[in-house]
Design a protein around this motif. Sequence first.
Motif, mmCIF file in Angstrom:
data_model
loop_
_atom_site.group_PDB
_atom_site.id
_atom_site.type_symbol
_atom_site.label_atom_id
_atom_site.label_comp_id
_atom_site.label_asym_id
_atom_site.label_seq_id
_atom_site.Cartn_x
_atom_site.Cartn_y
_atom_site.Cartn_z
ATOM 1 N N ASN A 75 55.763 78.986 12.250
ATOM 2 C CA ASN A 75 55.833 80.271 12.966
ATOM 3 C C ASN A 75 54.485 80.985 12.972
ATOM 4 O OD1 ASN A 75 58.460 79.986 13.533
ATOM 5 N ND2 ASN A 75 59.223 81.470 12.042
ATOM 6 N N ILE A 76 53.842 80.980 11.798
ATOM 7 C CA ILE A 76 52.545 81.655 11.674
ATOM 8 C C ILE A 76 51.535 81.006 12.614
ATOM 9 C CG2 ILE A 76 50.618 82.096 10.099
ATOM 10 C CD1 ILE A 76 52.638 82.017 7.783
ATOM 11 N N VAL A 77 51.543 79.675 12.605
ATOM 12 C CA VAL A 77 50.566 78.930 13.405
ATOM 13 C C VAL A 77 50.791 79.184 14.892
ATOM 14 C CG1 VAL A 77 49.740 76.629 14.010
ATOM 15 C CG2 VAL A 77 50.313 77.158 11.640
ATOM 16 N N TYR A 78 52.045 79.097 15.338
ATOM 17 C CA TYR A 78 52.316 79.278 16.773
ATOM 18 C C TYR A 78 52.081 80.722 17.211
ATOM 19 C CZ TYR A 78 54.076 74.523 17.050
ATOM 20 O OH TYR A 78 54.161 73.160 17.030
ATOM 21 N N ASP A 79 52.364 81.660 16.313
ATOM 22 C CA ASP A 79 52.085 83.064 16.662
ATOM 23 C C ASP A 79 50.591 83.273 16.872
ATOM 24 O OD1 ASP A 79 54.679 83.812 16.686
ATOM 25 O OD2 ASP A 79 54.687 84.788 14.723
ATOM 26 N N LEU A 80 49.813 82.686 15.987
ATOM 27 C CA LEU A 80 48.357 82.803 16.103
ATOM 28 C C LEU A 80 47.878 82.119 17.379
ATOM 29 C CD1 LEU A 80 46.113 83.933 14.208
ATOM 30 C CD2 LEU A 80 45.776 81.607 13.407
ATOM 31 N N ARG A 81 48.389 80.924 17.624
ATOM 32 C CA ARG A 81 47.964 80.147 18.792
ATOM 33 C C ARG A 81 48.351 80.823 20.107
ATOM 34 N NH1 ARG A 81 49.238 73.821 17.709
ATOM 35 N NH2 ARG A 81 49.907 73.968 19.879
ATOM 36 N N SER A 82 49.431 81.597 20.068
ATOM 37 C CA SER A 82 49.939 82.146 21.333
ATOM 38 C C SER A 82 49.024 83.223 21.914
ATOM 39 C CB SER A 82 51.356 82.700 21.143
ATOM 40 O OG SER A 82 51.314 83.830 20.312
ATOM 41 N N GLY A 140 59.923 80.171 31.496
ATOM 42 C CA GLY A 140 58.570 79.649 31.273
ATOM 43 C C GLY A 140 58.314 79.380 29.809
ATOM 44 N N HIS A 141 57.040 79.307 29.469
ATOM 45 C CA HIS A 141 56.661 78.956 28.099
ATOM 46 C C HIS A 141 55.240 79.396 27.853
ATOM 47 C CE1 HIS A 141 54.565 75.605 30.098
ATOM 48 N NE2 HIS A 141 55.657 75.530 30.855
ATOM 49 N N SER A 142 54.841 79.361 26.606
ATOM 50 C CA SER A 142 53.464 79.650 26.251
ATOM 51 C C SER A 142 52.593 78.463 26.668
ATOM 52 C CB SER A 142 53.412 79.866 24.736
ATOM 53 O OG SER A 142 52.134 80.264 24.344
ATOM 54 N N LEU A 143 51.360 78.733 27.058
ATOM 55 C CA LEU A 143 50.452 77.683 27.549
ATOM 56 C C LEU A 143 49.170 77.726 26.724
ATOM 57 C CD1 LEU A 143 50.047 75.699 30.051
ATOM 58 C CD2 LEU A 143 48.871 77.602 31.141
ATOM 59 N N GLY A 144 48.667 76.576 26.327
ATOM 60 C CA GLY A 144 47.451 76.570 25.510
ATOM 61 C C GLY A 144 46.913 75.174 25.343
ATOM 62 N N ILE A 145 46.673 74.769 24.080
ATOM 63 C CA ILE A 145 46.161 73.403 23.874
ATOM 64 C C ILE A 145 47.265 72.390 24.140
ATOM 65 C CG2 ILE A 145 44.221 73.885 22.361
ATOM 66 C CD1 ILE A 145 45.888 73.403 19.998
ATOM 67 N N GLU A 146 48.505 72.848 24.107
ATOM 68 C CA GLU A 146 49.610 72.015 24.584
ATOM 69 C C GLU A 146 50.237 72.712 25.777
ATOM 70 O OE1 GLU A 146 52.176 69.750 22.092
ATOM 71 O OE2 GLU A 146 51.267 70.658 20.325
ATOM 72 N N VAL A 147 50.868 71.912 26.640
ATOM 73 C CA VAL A 147 51.426 72.525 27.846
ATOM 74 C C VAL A 147 52.622 73.413 27.490
ATOM 75 C CG1 VAL A 147 52.847 70.562 28.569
ATOM 76 C CG2 VAL A 147 51.987 72.155 30.257
ATOM 77 N N HIS A 148 53.424 72.975 26.537
ATOM 78 C CA HIS A 148 54.462 73.852 25.976
ATOM 79 C C HIS A 148 53.944 74.251 24.606
ATOM 80 C CE1 HIS A 148 57.986 72.248 28.649
ATOM 81 N NE2 HIS A 148 56.983 72.716 29.335
ATOM 82 N N ASP A 149 53.173 75.325 24.567
ATOM 83 C CA ASP A 149 52.422 75.645 23.355
ATOM 84 C C ASP A 149 53.205 76.593 22.451
ATOM 85 O OD1 ASP A 149 49.958 75.047 22.098
ATOM 86 O OD2 ASP A 149 49.308 77.097 22.432
#
Length: 355
Positions: free
Chosen positions: A122-129, A284-293
């Motif tokens: 959770n921490i990692v994805y929150d930061l990445r988002s 939709g979804h979050s987008l970043g280093i992965e398409v479904h980030d």
Amino acid sequence: MRLLDFQKILAVKGVDIAVFLNASYGKKDSSIAYFTGGLDVDLGLLAIPKNKSPKLFIPGFEYDMLRDKTNIEVVRPKENLWDCLKEHFPRARVVGINADVLSVNELKGLKKRFGTVRDISNIVYDLRSVKNVEEIKNIEKSIEVTEGLFVEVLENMPFLKTEKGIADFLLKRTIDLGCEPAFPPIVASGKNASFPHHEPESVLLKGFLVIDYGVKKNGYCADITRTFYVGNPTTKEKKLYALVLKSQEFAIQKCVSGNTFEEVDTTARGMLGKHSKEFIHSIGHSLGIEVHDDIPKRKKRAKMLLKENMIVTVEPGVYVKGNFGIRIEDDVVVGIGSARNLTKLSKELRVVRSK
Ligand code: GLY
Ligand code: MN
């Protein structure tokens, strides 16, 4: 910067060390690329302690190559990776892992040596988002390249005879341009478009033609969908397309900090009216280093609280099974009070071949 932010969070949460693994099997952890500034690690482990410098554990195959590409200390692990980790961080007691990626066997190995293992996904994805300026620029670049490819497809339609032909063209041009596909192209015509993730076939059917694609450049993804038309659309079809477009544009306006993703979704469905039951996937979804980030299953996307500089896709659609499908997808930066749509490609319904 993002590393320091992460280490601060680890300290607050009482996690001594976070570990991210790319094993020779199973899923790779894209957080390694994220925290190393895009280092392309095939096999290896990234260890980030809460208050010291991180270390990369890389086996012989790639050790020399990667050592020359990063300022992070690179260690060549001995026989057992977890024993080696313990040697390097003997005082660590609480280990943070990404439970979406690490296997049960790896988990056992870690527990045996360190005692407490905690899921910190959770921490990692929150930061990445939440993206920084450089990440937004990288996504914009990928969007620009992807938009260029959509234009090329339109220009080359006389020669692109099938869904598969269009998909192969997109893949070839992606490589020519020094990028990689963010995901395999979705090209779906006629009744095939009623399946949101249809795999391209050697046909091009009359009716709506959905093309969903994005490239990955500098480690960041784009994800754009446009719906075209093969043949001549009826007034009813044009109206339905216009409705999906209206639904998408209203939904985009809801991408402002403080809203939840659910409000974006509800807006899109509200606009679709009686067709909302034909909108069969999430908005939709979050987008970043992965398409479904973002976390795929455990955390409900709808509950995601939108924060400034998150990048999300907004992609409502209408699907009538065995008949047709329409989807329109843009990539949007969440702002304070207003959203910024990074996708500039026209959304007018284009006839690509009148049959
Ligand atoms: N673009 C494919 C998807 O979002 O699932
Ligand atoms: Mn998408």
